[in-house]
Design a protein around this motif. Structure first.
Motif, PDB file in Angstrom:
ATOM      1  N   ILE A  38      50.636  11.061  20.300  1.00 42.35           N
ATOM      2  CA  ILE A  38      51.314  11.770  21.391  1.00 42.35           C
ATOM      3  C   ILE A  38      51.868  10.780  22.413  1.00 42.35           C
ATOM      4  CG2 ILE A  38      50.935  13.308  23.359  1.00 42.35           C
ATOM      5  CD1 ILE A  38      48.939  14.857  21.597  1.00 42.35           C
ATOM      6  N   ALA A  39      51.089   9.733  22.701  1.00 47.18           N
ATOM      7  CA  ALA A  39      51.565   8.713  23.641  1.00 47.18           C
ATOM      8  C   ALA A  39      52.790   7.984  23.077  1.00 47.18           C
ATOM      9  CB  ALA A  39      50.441   7.717  23.938  1.00 47.18           C
ATOM     10  N   ALA A  40      52.799   7.729  21.764  1.00 46.42           N
ATOM     11  CA  ALA A  40      53.919   7.013  21.140  1.00 46.42           C
ATOM     12  C   ALA A  40      55.197   7.847  21.152  1.00 46.42           C
ATOM     13  CB  ALA A  40      53.563   6.630  19.704  1.00 46.42           C
ATOM     14  N   LEU A  41      55.052   9.174  21.191  1.00 46.76           N
ATOM     15  CA  LEU A  41      56.233  10.044  21.216  1.00 46.76           C
ATOM     16  C   LEU A  41      57.055   9.871  22.490  1.00 46.76           C
ATOM     17  CD1 LEU A  41      54.743  13.359  19.747  1.00 46.76           C
ATOM     18  CD2 LEU A  41      56.499  11.915  18.693  1.00 46.76           C
ATOM     19  N   GLU A  42      56.472   9.257  23.513  1.00 50.31           N
ATOM     20  CA  GLU A  42      57.218   8.997  24.741  1.00 50.31           C
ATOM     21  C   GLU A  42      58.316   7.968  24.527  1.00 50.31           C
ATOM     22  OE1 GLU A  42      56.914  10.509  27.609  1.00 50.31           O
ATOM     23  OE2 GLU A  42      55.232  11.784  26.968  1.00 50.31           O
ATOM     24  N   PHE A  43      58.145   7.117  23.500  1.00 56.08           N
ATOM     25  CA  PHE A  43      59.081   6.009  23.302  1.00 56.08           C
ATOM     26  C   PHE A  43      59.808   6.062  21.967  1.00 56.08           C
ATOM     27  CE2 PHE A  43      55.314   4.685  25.710  1.00 56.08           C
ATOM     28  CZ  PHE A  43      55.896   4.373  26.936  1.00 56.08           C
ATOM     29  N   ASP A  44      59.308   6.843  21.014  1.00 57.95           N
ATOM     30  CA  ASP A  44      59.889   6.848  19.676  1.00 57.95           C
ATOM     31  C   ASP A  44      59.569   8.169  18.991  1.00 57.95           C
ATOM     32  OD1 ASP A  44      61.284   5.935  17.545  1.00 57.95           O
ATOM     33  OD2 ASP A  44      59.754   4.544  16.813  1.00 57.95           O
ATOM     34  N   THR A  45      60.265   8.450  17.909  1.00 56.69           N
ATOM     35  CA  THR A  45      59.980   9.634  17.096  1.00 56.69           C
ATOM     36  C   THR A  45      60.019   9.250  15.621  1.00 56.69           C
ATOM     37  OG1 THR A  45      62.323  10.235  17.112  1.00 56.69           O
ATOM     38  CG2 THR A  45      60.905  11.305  18.756  1.00 56.69           C
ATOM     39  N   PRO A  46      59.236   9.938  14.792  1.00 58.79           N
ATOM     40  CA  PRO A  46      59.272   9.672  13.350  1.00 58.79           C
ATOM     41  C   PRO A  46      60.340  10.513  12.662  1.00 58.79           C
ATOM     42  CG  PRO A  46      57.528  11.233  13.831  1.00 58.79           C
ATOM     43  CD  PRO A  46      58.172  10.904  15.150  1.00 58.79           C
ATOM     44  N   GLN A  47      60.570  10.229  11.377  1.00 56.04           N
ATOM     45  CA  GLN A  47      61.427  11.092  10.571  1.00 56.04           C
ATOM     46  C   GLN A  47      60.630  12.297  10.075  1.00 56.04           C
ATOM     47  OE1 GLN A  47      64.751   9.567  10.160  1.00 56.04           O
ATOM     48  NE2 GLN A  47      65.181  11.735  10.069  1.00 56.04           N
ATOM     49  N   VAL A  48      59.374  12.041   9.719  1.00 61.70           N
ATOM     50  CA  VAL A  48      58.424  13.084   9.302  1.00 61.70           C
ATOM     51  C   VAL A  48      57.063  12.701   9.859  1.00 61.70           C
ATOM     52  CG1 VAL A  48      57.251  14.175   7.331  1.00 61.70           C
ATOM     53  CG2 VAL A  48      59.690  13.659   7.184  1.00 61.70           C
ATOM     54  N   LEU A  49      56.254  13.688  10.242  1.00 59.71           N
ATOM     55  CA  LEU A  49      54.916  13.409  10.748  1.00 59.71           C
ATOM     56  C   LEU A  49      53.891  14.078   9.837  1.00 59.71           C
ATOM     57  CD1 LEU A  49      53.797  13.276  14.407  1.00 59.71           C
ATOM     58  CD2 LEU A  49      52.366  14.483  12.767  1.00 59.71           C
ATOM     59  N   VAL A  50      52.899  13.297   9.369  1.00 61.05           N
ATOM     60  CA  VAL A  50      51.801  13.805   8.538  1.00 61.05           C
ATOM     61  C   VAL A  50      50.518  13.640   9.334  1.00 61.05           C
ATOM     62  CG1 VAL A  50      50.605  13.636   6.330  1.00 61.05           C
ATOM     63  CG2 VAL A  50      53.042  13.069   6.463  1.00 61.05           C
ATOM     64  N   SER A  51      49.785  14.743   9.579  1.00 59.40           N
ATOM     65  CA  SER A  51      48.616  14.666  10.458  1.00 59.40           C
ATOM     66  C   SER A  51      47.441  15.453   9.890  1.00 59.40           C
ATOM     67  CB  SER A  51      48.975  15.207  11.851  1.00 59.40           C
ATOM     68  OG  SER A  51      47.824  15.263  12.673  1.00 59.40           O
ATOM     69  N   ASP A  52      46.252  14.853  10.022  1.00 60.24           N
ATOM     70  CA  ASP A  52      45.018  15.586   9.737  1.00 60.24           C
ATOM     71  C   ASP A  52      44.848  16.656  10.810  1.00 60.24           C
ATOM     72  OD1 ASP A  52      42.696  16.356   8.576  1.00 60.24           O
ATOM     73  OD2 ASP A  52      41.488  14.691   9.347  1.00 60.24           O
ATOM     74  N   ILE A  53      44.117  17.735  10.451  1.00 60.18           N
ATOM     75  CA  ILE A  53      43.960  18.821  11.417  1.00 60.18           C
ATOM     76  C   ILE A  53      42.742  18.614  12.312  1.00 60.18           C
ATOM     77  CG2 ILE A  53      42.552  20.380   9.994  1.00 60.18           C
ATOM     78  CD1 ILE A  53      44.446  22.657  10.985  1.00 60.18           C
ATOM     79  N   ARG A  54      41.673  17.994  11.760  1.00 62.77           N
ATOM     80  CA  ARG A  54      40.438  17.790  12.536  1.00 62.77           C
ATOM     81  C   ARG A  54      40.230  16.303  12.785  1.00 62.77           C
ATOM     82  NH1 ARG A  54      37.553  22.353  13.174  1.00 62.77           N
ATOM     83  NH2 ARG A  54      37.917  24.078  11.717  1.00 62.77           N
TER      84      ARG A  54
END
Length: 499
Positions: A38-54
């Motif tokens: 979330i902090a990195a989204l302040e400066f950059d964005t990905p093409q696709v994001l893959v995230s664990d839920i827990r």
């Protein structure tokens, strides 16, 4: 292309996905928790994001909500254990592209990420569009009227209907209206309603939910959602199917719409600009276009001039297109002699500015010298005008003769043109020029030669789109697997692989 972000507190999962995606030549960036992502989204964005839920601290659902609030078009894939399927369903309802249930097959995971990547790239190409509005050139009085109209409309959100012959630059004017409007920093989305099959047009406009029809494996935003807070340009609106006209009218009336297969109304804050080369009044009389929709669209009408009515602009347009074509091909720009410019100025070019641009592209490739004479032009232009004599200029249409030049009831007209018929635009125009040049040069088996080039271009483009997977390319092209295998061998195409 931006990297794929992997967010998971399990180092082994991050490592496996990183290695698998690296084999596909896809860049990755990993995070051990959602907070750092979330902090990195302040400066950059990905093409696709893959995230664990827990994960410790902020969860994947928290990350998903943040992403969807700030970057609604970014595909998010949620990784979940079987015991978390209820959470996965909640994530999907919250806008996740798809979910991966642990333990997952790594090949299936890569395939899913590839699908999300294709969707992301499609959205990026649609939403970004050209970074600068292409130049609109013109010194003729008719074009000055167009420029004045754009200026008057610059601070307005009013609906505009742009009319004029094919190839007169209707999309350029729509982009200029957007660029100089209060919505200039928001998306400009263009859609040619005549170029989309009827069965797909509704989904293109309004999006669809997962499972809405066969092949709808994921939810997808339509052009209205992509243009939120910006401008939606609907070209060739006169060709829109009658039943879809009803849905468009509803959006323009109350600002709400539904995705295909959806039950939740969505609100659209979009300025709509439309264009057509057809006589909409006549189509209303013929029962092909809804009269109530016509009046909704015909608030301000901006009519563009044909090239016949602005012949004095042909010299500056020729110079511009020759420089532009040379820059694209990385060659020195060719020069047109004064006699050749005068010859072109006297011609009737029914394809208008688009035909002139295609002609300059042809000259850049086919003309033998740097200085272009009349004899160097395509033979279909010079036949009957031997010796370089320019044909007499066609008389300009007077106001009563200009089709639809009167102000229709309910709309304000900025009249700068007469409507008429056009020639094939874009690549079809170039194809005609190429075929004509080959025939004039005595080339044999023209259809076979051009047919091979056409097939080769289609298959190569499909393979690039599917990252070399020929079976997938065959499906997208609508041909059989054996057919594409045979064509790849016959045409000597490299880079294909089995799915």
């Amino acid at each position: 292309m931006k990297p794929i972000w992997i967010v998971d507190d399990d180092e082994s999962i991050r490592w496996v996905l990183e290695k698998a995606l690296a084999r596909e030549n896809l860049a990755t960036k990993s995070f051990a928790n959602a907070r750092d992502a979330i902090a990195a989204l302040e400066f950059d964005t990905p093409q696709v994001l893959v995230s664990d839920i827990r994960m410790p601290g902020a969860s994947g659902l928290d990350l998903l909500q943040t992403v969807k609030r700030r970057f609604p078009g970014l595909p998010v894939i949620i990784i979940t254990a079987f015991s978390d399927l209820d959470s996965a369903v909640a994530a999907f309802q919250g806008g996740a592209f798809e979910y991966l249930a642990k333990p997952f097959d790594i090949d299936k995971a890569v395939e899913l990420i590839r699908r999300a990547l294709d969707e992301s790239l499609r959205e990026t190409s649609v939403e970004s569009g050209p970074s600068e509005t292409p130049e609109i050139l013109g010194q003729a009085a008719a074009m000055q009227e167009v420029f004045r109209a754009i200026g008057r409309l610059s601070q307005s959100n009013v609906t505009v209907l742009i009319t004029g012959e094919s190839g007169t630059g209707k999309e350029l004017v729509a982009r200029a209206l957007h660029k100089h409007s209060p919505r200039a920093q928001q998306p400009f989305i263009a859609l040619n309603t005549a170029a989309i099959p009827k069965d797909l047009l509704e989904s293109e406009l309004f999006g669809h939910e997962r499972g809405a029809f066969t092949g709808a494996q994921t939810s997808r935003r339509g052009r209205f959602e992509q243009a939120e807070n910006g401008t939606l340009f609907l070209d060739e609106i006169g060709d829109m199917p009658f039943d879809l006209q009803t849905r468009l009218l509803r959006v323009l009336s109350d600002g709400h719409f539904y995705r295909v297969g959806g039950h939740q109304p969505l609100k659209a804050n979009v300025r709509v600009i439309t264009a057509t080369h057809q006589n909409l009044e006549q189509r209303v009389r013929d029962g092909l276009f809804r009269e109530d929709l016509y009046h909704r669209l015909n608030v301000i009408r901006l009519r563009l001039p044909s090239l016949r009515e602005r012949r004095e602009d042909i010299p500056i347009l020729v110079r511009h297109f020759l420089v532009q074509s040379a820059r694209q091909l990385g060659v020195e720009a060719k020069r047109m002699s004064e006699a050749t410019v005068q010859f072109l100025t006297g011609l009737d070019l029914p394809g208008n500015v688009r035909q002139l641009e295609n002609l300059c592209n042809w000259i850049t490739v086919m003309a033998p010298g740097q200085s272009v004479e009349v004899k160097d032009l395509p033979p279909e232009l010079t036949q009957g005008h031997e010796g370089g004599a320019a044909p007499p200029a066609a008389p300009l249409a007077t106001a009563p003769e200009a089709a639809g030049a009167h102000a229709p009831a309910g709309g304000v007209v900025f009249d700068a043109a007469a409507s008429g018929n056009g020639t094939p635009p874009g690549w079809l125009g170039l194809l005609e020029l190429q075929a004509a040049a080959m025939l004039a040069g005595g080339q044999q088996e023209v259809m076979a030669v051009l047919g091979r080039q056409f097939e080769s271009a289609l298959i190569k483009t499909a393979l690039r789109h599917t990252h070399g997977r020929k079976n997938d390319a065959a499906v997208r092209l609508g041909i059989g697997r054996n057919t594409i295998t045979r064509k790849i061998a016959e045409l000597g195409i490299d880079g294909a692989k089995d799915d």
